[in-house]
Design an enzyme around this catalytic site. Structure first.
Site, PDB file in Angstrom:
ATOM      1  CB  ILE A  97      -0.970  -0.002   1.203  1.00  0.00           C
ATOM      2  CG1 ILE A  97      -1.734  -1.319   1.286  1.00  0.00           C
ATOM      3  CG2 ILE A  97      -1.954   1.167   1.082  1.00  0.00           C
ATOM      4  CD1 ILE A  97      -2.602  -1.466   2.513  1.00  0.00           C
ATOM      5  N   PRO A  98       1.584   1.477  -1.123  1.00  0.00           N
ATOM      6  CG  PRO A  98       2.319   1.643  -3.334  1.00  0.00           C
ATOM      7  CD  PRO A  98       1.632   0.722  -2.362  1.00  0.00           C
ATOM      8  CG  HIS A  99       0.436   5.603   2.070  1.00  0.00           C
ATOM      9  ND1 HIS A  99       0.778   4.303   2.392  1.00  0.00           N
ATOM     10  CD2 HIS A  99       0.650   6.322   3.187  1.00  0.00           C
ATOM     11  CE1 HIS A  99       1.155   4.253   3.656  1.00  0.00           C
ATOM     12  NE2 HIS A  99       1.108   5.468   4.159  1.00  0.00           N
ATOM     13  N   GLY A 100       1.433   8.466  -0.444  1.00  0.00           N
ATOM     14  CA  GLY A 100       2.180   9.685  -0.237  1.00  0.00           C
ATOM     15  C   GLY A 100       1.267  10.889  -0.260  1.00  0.00           C
ATOM     16  CG  MET A 104      -4.463   4.708  -1.436  1.00  0.00           C
ATOM     17  SD  MET A 104      -5.303   4.312   0.101  1.00  0.00           S
ATOM     18  CE  MET A 104      -6.479   5.623   0.160  1.00  0.00           C
TER      19      MET A 104
END
Length: 157
Positions: free
Chosen positions: A65-68, A103
């Site tokens: 779940i990469p997010h930034g 996300m």
């Protein structure tokens, strides 16, 4: 806001070609920038890399779940990538990743971002969700699976 709104079919890429995390980030961000017609590739990649440098977001068996957070978006966006071959992601369990739920959120929108991450975690608690999603052959099918499982969660709330 619902996950099936955040991850619309046009932001779902089935058949990721990437072999590793960096390639996956680039492939998915390119897909996003093209789909929403935004020219902010490097800003988005920088936000994702910054978050990833703190700890791997490959947190669940076969799932990342990469997010930034970045000021180049004004609402929360989700980009789903599905890999049939698996991606070397430096996941916490050392295993390849097949589903990437990327996300992107505006800097100021912490609450909505966290609420959506929590909802996604609830969906991922159901192993059948992963199984059904990984077998999808097109973005519309994957989107339908997200909607189906999220609708069940909503009725249970």
């Amino acid at each position: 806001m619902f996950l099936y709104d955040v991850f619309p079919p046009e932001l779902i890429k089935v058949g990721l070609e990437a072999d590793d995390k960096e390639e996956a980030f680039e492939e998915m961000v390119d897909h996003f920038c093209h789909a929403v017609k935004i020219n902010a590739r490097e800003d988005i990649l920088e936000a994702l890399r910054l978050r990833e440098s703190k700890m791997s977001t490959g947190i669940h068996k076969g799932i990342a779940i990469p997010h930034g957070k970045t000021n180049v978006v004004d609402t929360v966006y989700g980009i789903l990538g599905i890999s049939k071959k698996g991606i070397d992601y430096d996941a916490l369990d050392g295993e390849p990743v097949y589903l990437l739920f990327m996300m992107l959120a505006p800097q100021k929108d912490t609450e909505q971002h966290l609420r959506l991450l929590k909802r996604l975690a609830e969906l991922l608690d159901n192993p059948q969700f992963y199984t059904d999603l990984i077998t999808q052959g097109d973005p519309q099918g994957a989107h339908g699976i997200i909607k189906k499982y999220e609708d069940v969660l909503i009725t249970l709330d």
